[in-house]
Design a protein around this motif. Structure first.
Motif, PDB file in Angstrom:
ATOM      1  N   MET A 174     -24.646 -24.383   6.274  1.00  0.00           N
ATOM      2  CA  MET A 174     -23.783 -24.074   5.123  1.00  0.00           C
ATOM      3  C   MET A 174     -23.003 -22.815   5.455  1.00  0.00           C
ATOM      4  SD  MET A 174     -24.916 -23.211   1.244  1.00  0.00           S
ATOM      5  CE  MET A 174     -25.172 -21.485   1.483  1.00  0.00           C
ATOM      6  N   THR A 175     -21.713 -22.868   5.291  1.00  0.00           N
ATOM      7  CA  THR A 175     -20.903 -21.669   5.510  1.00  0.00           C
ATOM      8  C   THR A 175     -20.437 -21.179   4.159  1.00  0.00           C
ATOM      9  OG1 THR A 175     -18.916 -22.996   5.775  1.00  0.00           O
ATOM     10  CG2 THR A 175     -20.107 -22.394   7.772  1.00  0.00           C
ATOM     11  N   VAL A 176     -20.322 -19.868   4.062  1.00  0.00           N
ATOM     12  CA  VAL A 176     -19.893 -19.272   2.791  1.00  0.00           C
ATOM     13  C   VAL A 176     -18.583 -18.506   3.034  1.00  0.00           C
ATOM     14  CG1 VAL A 176     -20.520 -17.658   0.976  1.00  0.00           C
ATOM     15  CG2 VAL A 176     -22.259 -19.083   1.989  1.00  0.00           C
ATOM     16  N   GLU A 177     -17.588 -18.784   2.181  1.00  0.00           N
ATOM     17  CA  GLU A 177     -16.290 -18.075   2.314  1.00  0.00           C
ATOM     18  C   GLU A 177     -15.965 -17.428   0.983  1.00  0.00           C
ATOM     19  OE1 GLU A 177     -13.342 -20.923   3.430  1.00  0.00           O
ATOM     20  OE2 GLU A 177     -14.510 -21.590   5.161  1.00  0.00           O
ATOM     21  N   ARG A 178     -15.256 -16.295   1.092  1.00  0.00           N
ATOM     22  CA  ARG A 178     -14.813 -15.650  -0.126  1.00  0.00           C
ATOM     23  C   ARG A 178     -13.434 -16.177  -0.502  1.00  0.00           C
ATOM     24  NH1 ARG A 178     -16.404 -10.535  -1.859  1.00  0.00           N
ATOM     25  NH2 ARG A 178     -14.676 -10.733  -3.307  1.00  0.00           N
ATOM     26  N   ASP A 179     -13.218 -16.435  -1.780  1.00  0.00           N
ATOM     27  CA  ASP A 179     -11.869 -16.825  -2.238  1.00  0.00           C
ATOM     28  C   ASP A 179     -11.679 -16.332  -3.650  1.00  0.00           C
ATOM     29  OD1 ASP A 179      -9.465 -17.954  -2.866  1.00  0.00           O
ATOM     30  OD2 ASP A 179      -9.983 -19.989  -2.216  1.00  0.00           O
ATOM     31  N   GLU A 180     -10.871 -15.287  -3.761  1.00  0.00           N
ATOM     32  CA  GLU A 180     -10.675 -14.661  -5.064  1.00  0.00           C
ATOM     33  C   GLU A 180     -10.047 -15.625  -6.057  1.00  0.00           C
ATOM     34  OE1 GLU A 180     -11.496 -11.683  -6.071  1.00  0.00           O
ATOM     35  OE2 GLU A 180     -12.095 -10.731  -4.184  1.00  0.00           O
ATOM     36  N   ASP A 181      -9.251 -16.581  -5.532  1.00  0.00           N
ATOM     37  CA  ASP A 181      -8.521 -17.488  -6.415  1.00  0.00           C
ATOM     38  C   ASP A 181      -9.462 -18.338  -7.260  1.00  0.00           C
ATOM     39  OD1 ASP A 181      -6.110 -16.599  -5.666  1.00  0.00           O
ATOM     40  OD2 ASP A 181      -5.612 -18.251  -4.287  1.00  0.00           O
ATOM     41  N   LEU A 182     -10.631 -18.521  -6.821  1.00  0.00           N
ATOM     42  CA  LEU A 182     -11.550 -19.398  -7.556  1.00  0.00           C
ATOM     43  C   LEU A 182     -11.904 -18.836  -8.923  1.00  0.00           C
ATOM     44  CD1 LEU A 182     -13.924 -20.821  -4.864  1.00  0.00           C
ATOM     45  CD2 LEU A 182     -12.409 -22.074  -6.383  1.00  0.00           C
ATOM     46  N   ARG A 240     -17.278 -22.022  -1.143  1.00  0.00           N
ATOM     47  CA  ARG A 240     -16.345 -20.914  -1.349  1.00  0.00           C
ATOM     48  C   ARG A 240     -16.730 -20.239  -2.657  1.00  0.00           C
ATOM     49  NH1 ARG A 240     -11.285 -23.762  -1.902  1.00  0.00           N
ATOM     50  NH2 ARG A 240     -10.082 -21.830  -1.647  1.00  0.00           N
ATOM     51  N   THR A 241     -16.737 -18.928  -2.634  1.00  0.00           N
ATOM     52  CA  THR A 241     -17.097 -18.213  -3.852  1.00  0.00           C
ATOM     53  C   THR A 241     -16.055 -17.169  -4.135  1.00  0.00           C
ATOM     54  OG1 THR A 241     -18.272 -16.403  -2.837  1.00  0.00           O
ATOM     55  CG2 THR A 241     -19.525 -18.419  -3.227  1.00  0.00           C
ATOM     56  N   ALA A 242     -16.043 -16.811  -5.407  1.00  0.00           N
ATOM     57  CA  ALA A 242     -15.098 -15.761  -5.810  1.00  0.00           C
ATOM     58  C   ALA A 242     -15.740 -14.395  -5.682  1.00  0.00           C
ATOM     59  CB  ALA A 242     -14.665 -15.998  -7.254  1.00  0.00           C
ATOM     60  N   PHE A 243     -17.029 -14.392  -5.432  1.00  0.00           N
ATOM     61  CA  PHE A 243     -17.763 -13.085  -5.377  1.00  0.00           C
ATOM     62  C   PHE A 243     -18.752 -13.142  -4.219  1.00  0.00           C
ATOM     63  CE2 PHE A 243     -19.260 -16.028  -8.623  1.00  0.00           C
ATOM     64  CZ  PHE A 243     -20.513 -16.355  -8.144  1.00  0.00           C
ATOM     65  N   GLU A 244     -19.274 -12.003  -3.891  1.00  0.00           N
ATOM     66  CA  GLU A 244     -20.255 -11.907  -2.797  1.00  0.00           C
ATOM     67  C   GLU A 244     -21.547 -12.536  -3.266  1.00  0.00           C
ATOM     68  OE1 GLU A 244     -20.824 -11.285   0.920  1.00  0.00           O
ATOM     69  OE2 GLU A 244     -19.129 -10.161   0.074  1.00  0.00           O
ATOM     70  N   LEU A 245     -22.038 -13.498  -2.476  1.00  0.00           N
ATOM     71  CA  LEU A 245     -23.313 -14.114  -2.848  1.00  0.00           C
ATOM     72  C   LEU A 245     -24.456 -13.193  -2.411  1.00  0.00           C
ATOM     73  CD1 LEU A 245     -23.138 -17.937  -1.982  1.00  0.00           C
ATOM     74  CD2 LEU A 245     -23.220 -16.876  -4.235  1.00  0.00           C
ATOM     75  N   THR A 246     -25.330 -12.911  -3.344  1.00  0.00           N
ATOM     76  CA  THR A 246     -26.525 -12.144  -2.963  1.00  0.00           C
ATOM     77  C   THR A 246     -27.477 -13.087  -2.249  1.00  0.00           C
ATOM     78  OG1 THR A 246     -27.507 -12.664  -5.077  1.00  0.00           O
ATOM     79  CG2 THR A 246     -26.260 -10.619  -4.967  1.00  0.00           C
ATOM     80  N   GLY A 247     -28.497 -12.519  -1.638  1.00  0.00           N
ATOM     81  CA  GLY A 247     -29.453 -13.332  -0.909  1.00  0.00           C
ATOM     82  C   GLY A 247     -30.131 -14.369  -1.799  1.00  0.00           C
ATOM     83  N   ASP A 248     -30.558 -13.912  -2.995  1.00  0.00           N
ATOM     84  CA  ASP A 248     -31.213 -14.851  -3.913  1.00  0.00           C
ATOM     85  C   ASP A 248     -30.286 -15.993  -4.278  1.00  0.00           C
ATOM     86  OD1 ASP A 248     -33.311 -13.182  -3.872  1.00  0.00           O
ATOM     87  OD2 ASP A 248     -32.948 -12.268  -5.871  1.00  0.00           O
ATOM     88  N   ALA A 249     -29.087 -15.616  -4.584  1.00  0.00           N
ATOM     89  CA  ALA A 249     -28.108 -16.628  -5.002  1.00  0.00           C
ATOM     90  C   ALA A 249     -27.868 -17.621  -3.889  1.00  0.00           C
ATOM     91  CB  ALA A 249     -26.801 -15.945  -5.388  1.00  0.00           C
TER      92      ALA A 249
END
Lengths: 268, 241
Positions: free
Chosen positions: A207-215, A181-190
């Motif tokens: 691996m799944t990526v989710e957005r979560d502003e709370d983080l 879970r990330t607070a920001f959009e992951l770029t491809g490199d990241a």
């Protein structure tokens, strides 16, 4: 002047007749009437005495009753008094309880307000901090904050403690995906960097990526009950604690200064 | 004028003579009996008395108490005899103030008849009361020597009773008659008033004396009872000592 014997005898007879007649017509009726009257008077006196006695008894009875009633009166009064006293105590107790409850509710509300305020503050402070940090990082190191966060996270993954690494490997074995879970959009490199770090840690699954502003400007990895994360939260935690203490202090001083405070001071 | 109403004879059948004494006696008797009957006819035991009943009650009660005082006994057995003596003599004497009424008590025949009645009544009541033995024993008391005197006393007091009453009433009417001849105004009235008084006094004396004689005849038993009481007391005290 001599006795006329015929007259003499006749007068004896006359007198005896008169005795009988008077006895019949005078003495007997008169004496009987007088005796009857005496008897009646005696009876009347007896009756009167009887009635007097009865009246005395009734009087005594009523006096007893009256005394009893008087006695009862004071008893009833005493009862009423004690009842009133107990009722008053009860009401007082109820009122006190209500007041306590109201105070409790108020304190609860204050606490909630404080919590909301603090969490809001925390979020804003983190955002501000992130913004400041981002700008600072961008300006000073010529690198994006997110990128730096990902670097740190990746480093953390590589240096996983043994038990976490084992758990991560177990999770991979089962083919379970890990969630990032990330607070920001992951770029491809990241994203690649995170994937590489995972691979290095022994994970080869999806691996799944989710957005979560709370983080708040951070990353988090969850799998099978384990959690690996980095965020500004940790830093913000101490900040929040300090804020909380400051607010607590101000609330307390408000309470001392204003006993019937309605929580407005806490909001402010 | 006649000294006694015996001499005023209306009808004469030899021995049997209808004289004023008998006529006025009957009249008086009729008056007494009729009056008593009229009064006691509506007698009541309540306190709501007629004046007549009230008068009769006062009279009877008065006589009763007098008899009781003298005899020290229950008066009921003596009341008819002694009471009638008093009432009859008193009414005769009172009525003597009525014009043309001749008091039967002004006749020696009547007073002697009444005295003889008392003379007979004394042993009658005495014997009934104490028994014939005790009664007769009184004549030999305090010792047999007194027997003739006692008998004479008995007779003489009877004679005295008759003559006293006759003399008083007769003299009263005689004085009025004489005064009427001497001073026909006022004085006879005064004497009549005096006559009323003496008449009542004589009636009272006659009745009281009769009662005293009867009571003394029944005294023996009281004496005996008294003596027995005394002797028992003495025995008690002896036993104690």
């Amino acid at each position: 002047m001599q006795i006329d014997w015929f007259t003499f005898v006749a007068q004896i007879v006359n007198f005896l007749i008169l005795v009988v007649l008077l006895r019949l017509f005078l003495y007997k009726p008169i004496l009987n009437a007088m005796r009857d009257r005496e008897e009646r008077i005696r009876q009347r006196m007896e009756q009167a005495e009887e009635r007097e006695r009865e009246a005395e008894e009734v009087k005594q009875e009523f006096e007893d009753k009256r005394d009893d009633l008087r006695h009862r009166e004071s008893e009833i009064l005493e009862e009423a008094k004690s009842e009133a006293q107990s009722r008053r105590d009860e009401l007082l107790k109820e009122a006190r309880q209500e007041a306590e409850e109201a105070e409790k509710r108020w304190r609860e509300a204050v606490r909630r307000d404080k919590d909301a305020f603090l969490s809001g503050l925390r979020r804003r402070a983190a955002q501000e901090l992130c913004a400041v940090a981002r700008r600072a990082l961008a300006d000073l190191a010529d690198a994006e904050l997110e990128r730096q966060v990902v670097h740190v996270f990746a480093a953390k993954l590589r240096d996983l403690p043994d038990d976490a690494a084992t758990a991560l490997a177990d999770a991979t074995k089962d083919g379970q995906p890990v969630r990032v879970r990330t607070a920001f959009e992951l770029t491809g490199d990241a994203e690649d960097e995170v994937r590489q770090a995972l691979d290095a840690a022994g994970h080869s699954g999806d691996m799944t990526v989710e957005r979560d502003e709370d983080l708040v400007c951070g990353l988090e990895l969850r799998f099978a009950g384990h959690r690996i994360a980095w965020s500004v939260d940790g830093y913000l935690g101490s900040l929040e604690r300090r804020f909380s203490e400051a607010v607590e202090r101000s609330v307390r001083s408000d309470d001392d200064g204003d006993s019937d405070g309605d929580g407005k001071g806490a909001d402010e | 004028m006649n000294v006694t109403p015996d001499q005023t004879v209306y009808v004469d059948w030899g021995f049997v003579k209808l004289n004023a004494t008998l006529v006025f006696s009957w009249l008086t008797m009729l008056l007494l009996v009729l009056g008593s009957w009229l009064i006691t006819r509506r007698i009541t035991a309540t306190s709501d008395l007629t004046p007549g009943q009230n008068l009769m009650e006062v009279l009877v009660k008065g006589m009763e108490s007098q008899i009781e005082e003298i005899s020290q006994e229950r008066p009921r057995r003596y009341l008819p005899f002694v009471g009638t003596l008093f009432v009859y003599i008193a009414v005769c004497n009172i009525l003597s103030v009525v014009p043309w009424y001749e008091a039967p008590t002004g006749s020696l025949s009547t007073t002697a008849a009444l005295a003889v009645c008392v003379f007979v009544a004394v042993p009658y009541y005495g014997i009934r009361h104490v028994g014939i033995g005790s009664y007769l024993k009184q004549y030999v008391k305090p010792n047999p020597m007194m027997l003739p005197f006692n008998i004479i006393g008995e007779l003489s007091r009877t004679l005295a009773l008759a003559v006293r009453l006759f003399g008083n009433i007769m003299s009263g009417s005689m004085i009025v008659a004489i005064l009427l001849a001497i001073a026909p105004l006022f004085f006879p009235v005064v004497m009549h008033a005096l006559g009323l008084l003496t008449g009542l006094v004589q009636a009272y004396i006659f009745a009281v004396l009769a009662m005293v004689y009867i009571a003394s005849a029944s005294k023996a038993r009281r004496d005996k009872a008294q003596a027995e009481e005394d002797s028992s007391d003495a025995e008690d005290s002896e036993g104690e000592s």
